[in-house]
Each structure stands twice: as C-alpha cells, then as structure tokens.
Enzyme design. Sequence first.
Site, PDB file in Angstrom:
ATOM      1  N   THR A  20     -13.469  42.650  53.384  1.00  0.00           N
ATOM      2  CA  THR A  20     -14.246  43.612  52.586  1.00  0.00           C
ATOM      3  C   THR A  20     -13.718  45.029  52.793  1.00  0.00           C
ATOM      4  O   THR A  20     -13.506  45.776  51.839  1.00  0.00           O
ATOM      5  CB  THR A  20     -15.738  43.528  52.978  1.00  0.00           C
ATOM      6  OG1 THR A  20     -16.189  42.203  52.729  1.00  0.00           O
ATOM      7  CG2 THR A  20     -16.573  44.516  52.192  1.00  0.00           C
ATOM      8  N   GLU A  98      -8.985  46.540  35.024  1.00  0.00           N
ATOM      9  CA  GLU A  98      -7.979  45.720  35.709  1.00  0.00           C
ATOM     10  C   GLU A  98      -7.584  44.545  34.836  1.00  0.00           C
ATOM     11  O   GLU A  98      -8.271  44.240  33.853  1.00  0.00           O
ATOM     12  CB  GLU A  98      -8.545  45.212  37.045  1.00  0.00           C
ATOM     13  CG  GLU A  98      -8.653  46.306  38.092  1.00  0.00           C
ATOM     14  CD  GLU A  98      -9.141  45.794  39.444  1.00  0.00           C
ATOM     15  OE1 GLU A  98      -9.727  44.694  39.495  1.00  0.00           O
ATOM     16  OE2 GLU A  98      -8.939  46.512  40.433  1.00  0.00           O
ATOM     17  N   HIS A 227      -1.165  36.915  45.648  1.00  0.00           N
ATOM     18  CA  HIS A 227      -0.806  38.217  45.092  1.00  0.00           C
ATOM     19  C   HIS A 227       0.715  38.257  45.037  1.00  0.00           C
ATOM     20  O   HIS A 227       1.382  37.875  46.002  1.00  0.00           O
ATOM     21  CB  HIS A 227      -1.349  39.335  45.993  1.00  0.00           C
ATOM     22  CG  HIS A 227      -1.302  40.680  45.355  1.00  0.00           C
ATOM     23  ND1 HIS A 227      -0.132  41.379  45.201  1.00  0.00           N
ATOM     24  CD2 HIS A 227      -2.267  41.441  44.811  1.00  0.00           C
ATOM     25  CE1 HIS A 227      -0.389  42.524  44.599  1.00  0.00           C
ATOM     26  NE2 HIS A 227      -1.682  42.581  44.340  1.00  0.00           N
ATOM     27  N   ARG A 273      -0.420  38.044  36.948  1.00  0.00           N
ATOM     28  CA  ARG A 273      -0.241  37.843  38.385  1.00  0.00           C
ATOM     29  C   ARG A 273       0.321  36.455  38.751  1.00  0.00           C
ATOM     30  O   ARG A 273       1.285  36.356  39.509  1.00  0.00           O
ATOM     31  CB  ARG A 273      -1.634  37.972  38.999  1.00  0.00           C
ATOM     32  CG  ARG A 273      -1.654  38.454  40.389  1.00  0.00           C
ATOM     33  CD  ARG A 273      -3.077  38.526  40.836  1.00  0.00           C
ATOM     34  NE  ARG A 273      -3.472  39.909  41.056  1.00  0.00           N
ATOM     35  CZ  ARG A 273      -4.534  40.260  41.774  1.00  0.00           C
ATOM     36  NH1 ARG A 273      -5.309  39.357  42.305  1.00  0.00           N
ATOM     37  NH2 ARG A 273      -4.819  41.523  41.952  1.00  0.00           N
ATOM     38  N   HIS A 334      -3.947  35.418  48.855  1.00  0.00           N
ATOM     39  CA  HIS A 334      -4.820  36.589  48.700  1.00  0.00           C
ATOM     40  C   HIS A 334      -6.300  36.225  48.669  1.00  0.00           C
ATOM     41  O   HIS A 334      -7.123  36.895  49.272  1.00  0.00           O
ATOM     42  CB  HIS A 334      -4.423  37.277  47.392  1.00  0.00           C
ATOM     43  CG  HIS A 334      -5.090  38.596  47.174  1.00  0.00           C
ATOM     44  ND1 HIS A 334      -5.086  39.590  48.118  1.00  0.00           N
ATOM     45  CD2 HIS A 334      -5.766  39.092  46.101  1.00  0.00           C
ATOM     46  CE1 HIS A 334      -5.743  40.645  47.642  1.00  0.00           C
ATOM     47  NE2 HIS A 334      -6.173  40.360  46.442  1.00  0.00           N
ATOM     48  N   ARG A 369      -9.798  33.369  40.000  1.00  0.00           N
ATOM     49  CA  ARG A 369     -10.758  34.481  40.103  1.00  0.00           C
ATOM     50  C   ARG A 369     -10.331  35.647  39.228  1.00  0.00           C
ATOM     51  O   ARG A 369      -9.180  36.076  39.241  1.00  0.00           O
ATOM     52  CB  ARG A 369     -10.807  34.941  41.555  1.00  0.00           C
ATOM     53  CG  ARG A 369     -11.604  36.202  41.766  1.00  0.00           C
ATOM     54  CD  ARG A 369     -11.411  36.728  43.172  1.00  0.00           C
ATOM     55  NE  ARG A 369     -10.108  37.297  43.359  1.00  0.00           N
ATOM     56  CZ  ARG A 369      -9.880  38.530  43.859  1.00  0.00           C
ATOM     57  NH1 ARG A 369     -10.883  39.290  44.219  1.00  0.00           N
ATOM     58  NH2 ARG A 369      -8.656  38.969  44.010  1.00  0.00           N
ATOM     59  N   SER A 374     -14.995  39.262  43.214  1.00  0.00           N
ATOM     60  CA  SER A 374     -15.435  38.687  44.489  1.00  0.00           C
ATOM     61  C   SER A 374     -16.466  39.564  45.185  1.00  0.00           C
ATOM     62  O   SER A 374     -17.433  39.043  45.750  1.00  0.00           O
ATOM     63  CB  SER A 374     -14.259  38.410  45.417  1.00  0.00           C
ATOM     64  OG  SER A 374     -13.228  39.316  45.194  1.00  0.00           O
TER      65      SER A 374
HETATM   66  C1  LIG Z   1      -6.222  43.457  50.638  1.00  0.00           C
HETATM   67  C2  LIG Z   1      -7.395  42.936  49.849  1.00  0.00           C
HETATM   68  C3  LIG Z   1      -7.836  43.623  48.726  1.00  0.00           C
HETATM   69  C4  LIG Z   1      -8.927  43.137  47.983  1.00  0.00           C
HETATM   70  N1  LIG Z   1      -9.382  43.858  46.919  1.00  0.00           N
HETATM   71  C5  LIG Z   1     -10.517  43.447  46.265  1.00  0.00           C
HETATM   72  C6  LIG Z   1     -11.110  44.245  45.234  1.00  0.00           C
HETATM   73  O1  LIG Z   1     -10.635  45.329  44.925  1.00  0.00           O
HETATM   74  N2  LIG Z   1     -12.231  43.754  44.623  1.00  0.00           N
HETATM   75  C7  LIG Z   1     -12.809  42.562  44.945  1.00  0.00           C
HETATM   76  O2  LIG Z   1     -13.827  42.180  44.351  1.00  0.00           O
HETATM   77  N3  LIG Z   1     -12.266  41.808  45.931  1.00  0.00           N
HETATM   78  C8  LIG Z   1     -11.158  42.220  46.603  1.00  0.00           C
HETATM   79  N4  LIG Z   1     -10.645  41.456  47.598  1.00  0.00           N
HETATM   80  C9  LIG Z   1     -11.356  40.247  48.000  1.00  0.00           C
HETATM   81  C10 LIG Z   1     -12.637  40.635  48.764  1.00  0.00           C
HETATM   82  O3  LIG Z   1     -12.353  41.759  49.560  1.00  0.00           O
HETATM   83  C11 LIG Z   1     -13.119  39.515  49.651  1.00  0.00           C
HETATM   84  O4  LIG Z   1     -13.209  38.330  48.930  1.00  0.00           O
HETATM   85  C12 LIG Z   1     -14.510  39.848  50.195  1.00  0.00           C
HETATM   86  O5  LIG Z   1     -14.491  41.117  50.781  1.00  0.00           O
HETATM   87  C13 LIG Z   1     -14.926  38.804  51.198  1.00  0.00           C
HETATM   88  O6  LIG Z   1     -16.128  39.221  51.794  1.00  0.00           O
HETATM   89  P1  LIG Z   1     -16.834  38.271  52.832  1.00  0.00           P
HETATM   90  O7  LIG Z   1     -18.051  38.990  53.287  1.00  0.00           O
HETATM   91  O8  LIG Z   1     -16.957  36.927  52.278  1.00  0.00           O
HETATM   92  O9  LIG Z   1     -15.784  38.169  54.047  1.00  0.00           O
HETATM   93  P2  LIG Z   1     -15.176  39.330  55.046  1.00  0.00           P
HETATM   94  O10 LIG Z   1     -15.472  40.656  54.457  1.00  0.00           O
HETATM   95  O11 LIG Z   1     -13.805  38.954  55.294  1.00  0.00           O
HETATM   96  O12 LIG Z   1     -16.068  39.143  56.322  1.00  0.00           O
HETATM   97  C14 LIG Z   1     -15.976  37.964  57.097  1.00  0.00           C
HETATM   98  C15 LIG Z   1     -16.689  38.196  58.415  1.00  0.00           C
HETATM   99  O13 LIG Z   1     -16.895  36.944  59.056  1.00  0.00           O
HETATM  100  C16 LIG Z   1     -16.533  37.057  60.424  1.00  0.00           C
HETATM  101  N5  LIG Z   1     -16.136  35.736  60.908  1.00  0.00           N
HETATM  102  C17 LIG Z   1     -15.240  34.881  60.395  1.00  0.00           C
HETATM  103  N6  LIG Z   1     -15.176  33.757  61.135  1.00  0.00           N
HETATM  104  C18 LIG Z   1     -16.068  33.911  62.142  1.00  0.00           C
HETATM  105  C19 LIG Z   1     -16.467  33.103  63.237  1.00  0.00           C
HETATM  106  N7  LIG Z   1     -15.937  31.890  63.496  1.00  0.00           N
HETATM  107  N8  LIG Z   1     -17.411  33.581  64.088  1.00  0.00           N
HETATM  108  C20 LIG Z   1     -17.953  34.806  63.886  1.00  0.00           C
HETATM  109  N9  LIG Z   1     -17.616  35.618  62.866  1.00  0.00           N
HETATM  110  C21 LIG Z   1     -16.679  35.169  62.010  1.00  0.00           C
HETATM  111  C22 LIG Z   1     -15.407  38.064  60.444  1.00  0.00           C
HETATM  112  O14 LIG Z   1     -15.266  38.580  61.747  1.00  0.00           O
HETATM  113  C23 LIG Z   1     -15.902  39.059  59.399  1.00  0.00           C
HETATM  114  O15 LIG Z   1     -16.789  39.956  60.005  1.00  0.00           O
HETATM  115  C24 LIG Z   1      -9.551  41.931  48.366  1.00  0.00           C
HETATM  116  C25 LIG Z   1      -9.106  41.239  49.485  1.00  0.00           C
HETATM  117  C26 LIG Z   1      -8.047  41.741  50.233  1.00  0.00           C
HETATM  118  C27 LIG Z   1      -7.612  40.981  51.452  1.00  0.00           C
END
Ligand SMILES: Cc1cc2nc3c(=O)[nH]c(=O)nc-3n(C[C@H](O)[C@H](O)[C@H](O)COP(=O)(O)OP(=O)(O)OC[C@H]3O[C@@H](n4cnc5c(N)ncnc54)[C@H](O)[C@@H]3O)c2cc1C
Length: 524
Positions: A20, A98, A227, A273, A334, A369, A374
């Site tokens: 995130t 986008e 990506h 992409r 990605h 996606r 996301s």
């Molecule tokens: C470089 C990049 C750019 C992106 N740009 C965009 C964008 O512009 N717009 C968009 O919509 N999406 C974008 N995405 C995708 C989007 O960022 C992610 O899909 C989204 O942020 C995921 O959120 P989440 O809360 O599911 O996971 P995360 O934000 O990855 O959080 C996961 C959490 O779970 C914890 N965790 C994992 N496993 C364990 C475990 N076993 N025990 C305890 N804790 C654990 C981690 O420590 C972390 O705190 C991008 C992704 C990347 C990598």
Amino acid sequence: MAKFGTVAVVTKREVMDTSTRMAQGGIASVFDQLDSFDLHIQDTLAAGDGLCNRDVVEMVVKNGPDRIRELINLGARFNIKGEKAADGESLNLDLGREGGHSQKRIVHAQDMTGMEIERVLVGHVKNHERITLFEDHIAIDLITISKRMKRGLITTTHEDYCCGAYVLDRNADRVKTFCAQITLLATGGAGKVYLYTSNPDIATGDGIAMAYRAGATVANLEFVQFHPTCLYHSEAKNFLISEAVRGEGGVLIDAAGNAFMQKYDPQKDLACRDVVARAIDNELKKSGDDFVFLDISHKDSGFIQNRFPNLYEKCRSFGFDMTAEPIPVVPAAHYMCGGVATDIYGRTDLKQLYAIGETACTGLHGANRLASNSLIEALVYADTAAKQNIKDIKTLSADYIPDPPPWDEVGTTDSDEHIMVSHNWDEIRRFMWNYVGIVRSDKRLERAKRRIEITQKEINDYYWDFRVSADLIELRNIATVAELIIKCARHRKESRGLHYNIAYPHRDDQRWQKDTVIRRPFVG
Ligand SMILES: Cc1cc2nc3c(=O)[nH]c(=O)nc-3n(C[C@H](O)[C@H](O)[C@H](O)COP(=O)(O)OP(=O)(O)OC[C@H]3O[C@@H](n4cnc5c(N)ncnc54)[C@H](O)[C@@H]3O)c2cc1C
C-alpha cells in the site's frame, strides 16, 4: 470494529512496510461529471476478460466515492483542482487517467497515494485505545477447530471455524497464541514468489498459504499481473519505471540496440501492459539475456529531468543517466488477481475467517486487474467486511470460547542449515520466473510441477525438525503459493487475461468461462 470489541493488528515488519505504501498512481473512483458508475463498471468488466463477478464489480464501484470521502474526513489529503470545496459532496478532486479507464477517475496524492492512505490510517490505529498494534509479529498458521479436534483436544458438533492464529514474535523469538472471534487476513500479495517483482519483501503470499492450509478455498491464482518495466539492478530490487516514460517517447531496445516492439503490436511501445510484458519476455527467452533496455536519451535532457525528476534521480543513484543512455529493465510480478475466495462481504468459506485486499479473490478483477482498482477494492471491502463482522459476532453461540493449545515445538532444534532455506527460496523464485511467468507452455508448467514437488518435500522434512523462524515461515508460504499457482495454471487450458499458454493461445468461453477453484482435501 474497535467500537464493538478489542482489535489486534498483527504485522510482520514495521506497520508501514507494505505494498500500500508503495502505490503511486492512485485510487480509481467515479467523481468526474463526464464519468458514471456504469462506465467504471464497463471498464472493469472489459479488463477482467469475462471472469469478473458483476455483482461485486457493481458493489465496489458504487461504494467507492463514499469510502474516499470517508478517508478525506479522516484526514487524507488528495490533489484537488483549485480550492477545496467546503462540503464533501462537491469535492473538486484532481483526477488522473490511466490505461484501460475510459474517463478520468484516478484520485491521487501526488505520486505517493498509498503513503498518504497509510499515514492517515496508521495514525488513527496508533491512537485508538482498543486497537493494539503488534509489529514484527509474523503469523505462522491459522487455528481452526478441526486442528484441535485432530489432536484430540476437544469434542464439538460445530462446523469447522477459525479462532485465531499462531504468531511468531520476531524480537522475543517466541510463538504466541492469538485467540479471536473473528480473524481477518489482509496480508497483501505474493510477488516474492517470482524472481523479479515490484512488491516489497513482505509480499510472500502468507495469507493465501495459511488459508489454504486451514481448509479455505483459494481461486484464480494463475492470474498474475506483470509490470513490463522494473529497473534491472542488483540493489534496485523493486523500482518501477513508469509507463509514462514510453508515453513520452521511450523505446524498448535489445542488447544490440534494435527496437523490437514493432514485431509485436501496431502500437509498438505504447501497446498495453500485458502485450509489452509478453514481448520483453519473448525477447529475453530467445536471447538468453537477463534484461532489455529502455531508451529515452534521444529526448532533450532538460525535458527528461523536468518530466521525471524522481525517476531521473533514482536512476542516477544506481549509476544510470537516463538522459544520456538506455537503462536496463525487466518485467516484474506486480499484482496477484487470485487469492482466498470470498463472498461479497469478504467472508471466506471457513467460518469466522475473512480476507480482504490483495490476498483475497473477491471476483472484482476476474482475469486481469484494471489499473488502480486494487486500493478501492481494499477500501470498500474493509468497510463491508467490518459491517458483516459486527453482525456475525452477535450470532456467535454462547459456548464459543476460543481456547487453543499453545504452539507445540517439542522435539525441534535450532536450525544450523540456513543455506537450505536461502537455496530453496532462490530456486523457487527462479523456476517460477522461467516456467510459470508471463508466457507459459504445458512443458514448462510440467517442469515447474516436478520442481515444486521436490522442493515441497525438502521444506516439509526440514520444517518440522527445526524451530520455526521468519525465513522458514516465508519459505514454506512461497512454496505453497507457487504450488497453487502451478496447479491453477495447469488446469486452465486456454489463454485469458493474464494467463497465456502458447499451447492454447485463445480464449475458450464454452469450457473455461469460470473461476479456477482449489480447496485442500481434509487431512484427518
Ligand atoms: C509498486 C506498486 C505500485 C502500486 N500502485 C498501485 C496504484 O497506484 N493503485 C492501486 O490501486 N494499486 C496499486 N498497487 C497495488 C496495491 O498497492 C496493493 O494491491 C494493495 O496496496 C494491497 O494492500 P493490502 O492491504 O492487501 O496489502 P499490503 O498493503 O501489502 O499489506 C499487507 C500487510 O500484511 C502484513 N503481513 C503479511 N503477511 C503477514 C504474516 N504472515 N504475519 C503478519 N503480518 C503479515 C504485512 O506486514 C503488511 O503489513 C501497487 C503495488 C505496488 C507494489
């Protein structure tokens, strides 16, 4: 949720160490006068290539603006055009556009949107008296009633359900038992299953692996988004080179300096992409090279530095001057479209276990996606799941007492073979990249299957002999997720969305317009 009970937030490293935080582009949502829910729905369905769940798409799109308003009310500052309107209704948000979006609808905070969301939410979490944040705590496995029954610990007529997790406190090097009425996985993606990824180190698919081991259904793991351009440098790890560089005239060239995109698409370097990622992959597989180059050095140096200040500086820090030379790039894993299967409220099919965010497969993305969908999915599902949690808690039976036994490490010793962990880790990521990457074939998938079976056996033998460590937990999880991706990819005998198999290059709606669903057989 903290209004209704106590909440433990468990995160395996620092709380800000997430995908995130890295999200640059923004959050897709309907605010523009020329835009409509219908258009956002159509764009999402088109990207999903026939596999989106329409009810879910409608639900997410229609709830999006409210969730963004909620974030703003919590303190998030997104870019606006001119002055901010006093009432939340007429927000004058500056909306980006986008690929794949027919309208301007990307809400953003400069190019650090994810960072802004985390700043606000983490601030609230840290200040809430009923929320406890456990950093550097890595969840090992979910606790289910069946596991306890298996060990002869209790007798019950209940349907199986989740009642918490075993968690390793990395600093104290001690496994703790977390008991919970509701457990919610928000563990992010699984990019680290692949050699090259834009994801941070935490993205090892732990939630998917834990849920699968606990008996929940997972789905659509063959749909991994790549990506096209990540900087190739041993220390750059996951630095993305924005698609805007190609938008401004950047050209992909091979090691001999020849442009190649004209062989793959009439739009050349501006093709979508997936096409660009596939073309680079094909060039690399043919040449055996590790990377191709992206060249924008023919443009005016001042223009490049002005248009891409952050990119320019970052490349300089790795020794590349993009105004004067081509920079080495490689595609990178990605985003994981599949995950733990949920219903429209974020509930998995294991009772009292929820999954949201990238670890979930809600039905929004289908086979591909749409950019910036996301973050909005995560926001909307966090709200929907919380509301459902509250209802669920009220219905829990009176004799519900989560009281699992402590973690059992009898007979284990400290590992003296770290090399085995790092070797297996490296091997999995390499064969996943080579055999289960952007372009697949039956032969490559078969090879990957054989490799993962051997690796899994080694890991399992090792896992139960030694005291659990964070590295070992993550290794076991990437191995499980790799196995599941291979299974899903072998199952789907067509090409659709992000899954491309040269043996079946076309989409086959008659046989394959359905999710790939896997559930672990019950091991009694
Ligand atoms: C470089 C990049 C750019 C992106 N740009 C965009 C964008 O512009 N717009 C968009 O919509 N999406 C974008 N995405 C995708 C989007 O960022 C992610 O899909 C989204 O942020 C995921 O959120 P989440 O809360 O599911 O996971 P995360 O934000 O990855 O959080 C996961 C959490 O779970 C914890 N965790 C994992 N496993 C364990 C475990 N076993 N025990 C305890 N804790 C654990 C981690 O420590 C972390 O705190 C991008 C992704 C990347 C990598």
